[in-house]
Design an enzyme around this catalytic site. Structure first.
Site, PDB file in Angstrom:
ATOM      1  CG  ASP A 199      -1.794   1.162   1.356  1.00 40.04           C
ATOM      2  OD1 ASP A 199      -2.418   1.532   0.346  1.00 40.04           O
ATOM      3  OD2 ASP A 199      -1.859   1.756   2.449  1.00 40.04           O
TER       4      ASP A 199
ATOM      5  CG  ASP B 102      -1.376   7.722   0.912  1.00 39.28           C
ATOM      6  OD1 ASP B 102      -0.993   8.892   0.976  1.00 39.28           O
ATOM      7  OD2 ASP B 102      -1.773   7.188  -0.139  1.00 39.28           O
TER       8      ASP B 102
ATOM      9  CG  ASP C 287      -1.690   1.934   6.504  1.00 40.13           C
ATOM     10  OD1 ASP C 287      -2.094   2.964   7.078  1.00 40.13           O
ATOM     11  OD2 ASP C 287      -1.801   1.765   5.282  1.00 40.13           O
TER      12      ASP C 287
END
Length: 221
Positions: free
Chosen positions: A11, A13, A170
């Site tokens: 991922d 960000d 995250d």
């Protein structure tokens, strides 16, 4: 822990880059433009991984079903677009991790829900991404995460099987997508989680507290 791995997908960000300062500033400008008091970055940071939904939720208590959400979302996007590389930085340890993956001849790439409108200029502006083998944005395929389509597209582009990939993210939707795609999954707990999420409940195969811990999960080269 993970064997027969040929590619590692991430991922963006909250996993590779800390974009919370620019995302938060874009949302906070909307507040101050309306005469509302500014919020500190700490208010926005835990929701940065949720993009516009998280930022508008924090700034105005607004959910996507609000009738004005789409209009304010575009205002947020314009604010963000004008400053998205001012304060964003790569998380500590990420550059060393990427270099280690390259040294091991492992392909690496990005699968993000961030629209291509932002992903392309952002990744072009950050030297780290010069060695990325692929970047799949939130609008690259008809579906975004938690649907597995973007992850499967990345594997297709890399010419590897999904089972030969690890996906690191995250947010719970990252793990849902990775599991649905048949990939190994790793929860990155060093990003924006804060106290609002329980990564242990996501069902990831593993979790890391800093980027370099990922290397310990990979079979020796």
């Amino acid at each position: 822990m993970f064997g027969n791995i040929r590619a590692v997908l991430f991922d963006l960000d909250g996993t590779l880059i800390d974009s919370a300062p620019d995302l938060g500033a874009a949302a906070d400008k909307m507040r101050t433009d309306r005469g509302l008091p500014s919020f500190p970055l700490e208010r926005y940071r835990p929701m940065a991984g949720a993009g516009a939904r998280g930022m508008l939720g924090e700034a105005f208590g607004m959910t996507p079903d609000h009738p004005d959400f789409s209009v304010l979302r575009e205002e947020f996007f314009l604010n963000y677009e004008s400053q998205m590389t001012l304060r964003t930085r790569v998380f500590d340890g990420v550059a060393d991790l990427v270099n280690a993956l390259v040294d091991r001849n492992l392909a690496w790439g990005v699968v993000t829900n961030k629209a291509e409108r932002f992903t392309v200029p952002l990744t072009r502006a950050i030297p780290l991404f010069q060695s990325a083998a692929t970047v799949v944005s939130g609008d690259t395929t008809p579906h975004s995460k938690p649907h597995p389509a973007p992850l499967l597209e990345a594997a297709l582009r890399l010419q590897v099987l999904p089972g030969e990939c690890i996906y690191v993210g995250d947010d719970e939707r990252d793990i849902i997508a990775g599991l649905a795609a048949g990939m190994g999954t790793v929860a990155a707990t060093y990003g924006y989680l804060g106290a609002r999420s329980d990564a242990a409940s996501w069902g990831a195969h593993a979790a890391i507290k800093n980027p370099l811990e990922l290397l310990q999960l990979l079979a020796a080269p």
